[in-house]
Motif scaffolding. Structure first.
Motif, mmCIF file in Angstrom:
data_model
loop_
_atom_site.group_PDB
_atom_site.id
_atom_site.type_symbol
_atom_site.label_atom_id
_atom_site.label_comp_id
_atom_site.label_asym_id
_atom_site.label_seq_id
_atom_site.Cartn_x
_atom_site.Cartn_y
_atom_site.Cartn_z
ATOM 1 N N ASN A 119 0.828 -1.205 0.000
ATOM 2 C CA ASN A 119 0.000 0.000 0.000
ATOM 3 C C ASN A 119 0.870 1.267 0.000
ATOM 4 O OD1 ASN A 119 -2.203 -1.691 0.077
ATOM 5 N ND2 ASN A 119 -2.623 -1.366 2.242
ATOM 6 N N VAL B 72 2.254 1.736 -3.497
ATOM 7 C CA VAL B 72 1.226 2.218 -4.421
ATOM 8 C C VAL B 72 0.973 3.705 -4.184
ATOM 9 C CG1 VAL B 72 -1.212 2.032 -5.065
ATOM 10 C CG2 VAL B 72 0.159 -0.040 -4.781
ATOM 11 N N ILE C 148 -3.672 1.031 -10.340
ATOM 12 C CA ILE C 148 -3.590 1.256 -8.892
ATOM 13 C C ILE C 148 -4.885 1.739 -8.239
ATOM 14 C CG2 ILE C 148 -1.095 1.699 -9.025
ATOM 15 C CD1 ILE C 148 -1.725 4.695 -8.569
ATOM 16 N N ASP D 18 -5.327 -1.115 6.287
ATOM 17 C CA ASP D 18 -5.623 -0.781 4.892
ATOM 18 C C ASP D 18 -5.484 0.715 4.598
ATOM 19 O OD1 ASP D 18 -7.805 0.218 6.250
ATOM 20 O OD2 ASP D 18 -9.306 -0.795 5.012
ATOM 21 N N ARG D 19 -4.905 1.487 5.503
ATOM 22 C CA ARG D 19 -4.835 2.937 5.332
ATOM 23 C C ARG D 19 -3.388 3.435 5.367
ATOM 24 N NH1 ARG D 19 -9.262 6.108 8.197
ATOM 25 N NH2 ARG D 19 -10.301 5.046 6.513
ATOM 26 N N THR E 45 -7.152 4.914 1.438
ATOM 27 C CA THR E 45 -7.589 3.595 1.892
ATOM 28 C C THR E 45 -7.465 2.618 0.725
ATOM 29 O OG1 THR E 45 -9.141 4.658 3.398
ATOM 30 C CG2 THR E 45 -9.474 2.311 2.978
ATOM 31 N N PHE E 46 -7.002 1.418 1.043
ATOM 32 C CA PHE E 46 -6.712 0.401 0.030
ATOM 33 C C PHE E 46 -7.556 -0.847 0.228
ATOM 34 C CE2 PHE E 46 -3.021 3.049 0.178
ATOM 35 C CZ PHE E 46 -2.552 3.076 -1.115
ATOM 36 N N ARG E 47 -7.755 -1.558 -0.872
ATOM 37 C CA ARG E 47 -8.321 -2.906 -0.855
ATOM 38 C C ARG E 47 -7.542 -3.706 -1.876
ATOM 39 N NH1 ARG E 47 -13.580 -2.106 -2.430
ATOM 40 N NH2 ARG E 47 -12.943 -2.476 -4.578
ATOM 41 N N GLY F 299 -4.440 -3.939 -2.475
ATOM 42 C CA GLY F 299 -3.352 -3.210 -3.112
ATOM 43 C C GLY F 299 -3.784 -2.120 -4.075
ATOM 44 N N ARG F 300 -5.080 -1.793 -4.084
ATOM 45 C CA ARG F 300 -5.597 -0.730 -4.960
ATOM 46 C C ARG F 300 -6.285 0.339 -4.121
ATOM 47 N NH1 ARG F 300 -8.142 -2.370 -10.499
ATOM 48 N NH2 ARG F 300 -6.201 -2.879 -11.531
ATOM 49 N N ILE F 301 -6.198 1.566 -4.583
ATOM 50 C CA ILE F 301 -6.828 2.682 -3.888
ATOM 51 C C ILE F 301 -8.346 2.568 -4.025
ATOM 52 C CG2 ILE F 301 -7.130 5.195 -3.884
ATOM 53 C CD1 ILE F 301 -4.215 5.349 -5.044
ATOM 54 N N TYR G 159 -9.780 8.251 -1.391
ATOM 55 C CA TYR G 159 -8.713 9.244 -1.365
ATOM 56 C C TYR G 159 -9.264 10.578 -0.868
ATOM 57 C CZ TYR G 159 -5.078 12.428 -2.977
ATOM 58 O OH TYR G 159 -4.103 13.385 -3.033
#
Length: 138
Positions: free
Chosen positions: A7, A10, A30, A79-80, A114-116, A118-120, A123
């Protein structure tokens, strides 16, 4: 590499490749399809999907010539990722209500991403508007 490390990487790619270099195609890699950007320049509020990110970055790169976004620090948990970053460039379009001045400015911002997987997915950014406006109107 842990999920937290991925994360952070990314997040750094977002500022380096997308904001500074203008590689909008990286957003496909991403940013999740259902992501939200809370920082759209039109004042339209929350935008869903990659379109909000494209709008945001396109506006920024048009309003600030030679824009560079430099990550100075990150704090990550779960995840942040909280990103502390600096923006630098020459104002060529309206920024925070200030008409184009042609002045160079540098500003500080803090973003929460915040990610899930490995993707945003979310924002939000809190720029130092007062500091930037002061530089542009001094």
């Amino acid at each position: 590499m842990s999920a937290t490390d991925i994360n952070r990487a990314v997040a750094r790619r977002f500022y380096d490749e997308v904001v500074s270099q203008g590689k909008l195609e990286v957003l496909d890699e991403i940013v999740a399809d259902d992501a939200h950007d809370h920082a759209t320049p039109s004042g339209s509020g929350l935008r869903s999907g990659r379109a909000g990110f494209v709008e945001h970055v396109t506006w920024l790169r048009g309003a600030v010539e030679g824009v560079t976004a430099t990550v100075t620090d990150t704090v990550a948990e779960g995840d942040r990722v909280v990103v502390y970053w600096t923006i630098d460039g020459v104002q060529r379009g309206e920024v925070f209500g200030v008409p184009p001045t042609g002045r160079r400015f540098t500003g500080q911002s803090i973003s929460t991403i915040t990610f899930r997987d490995g993707r945003i997915v979310d924002y939000a950014v809190l720029p130092d508007r007062l500091g930037i406006v002061a530089q542009l109107t001094a």
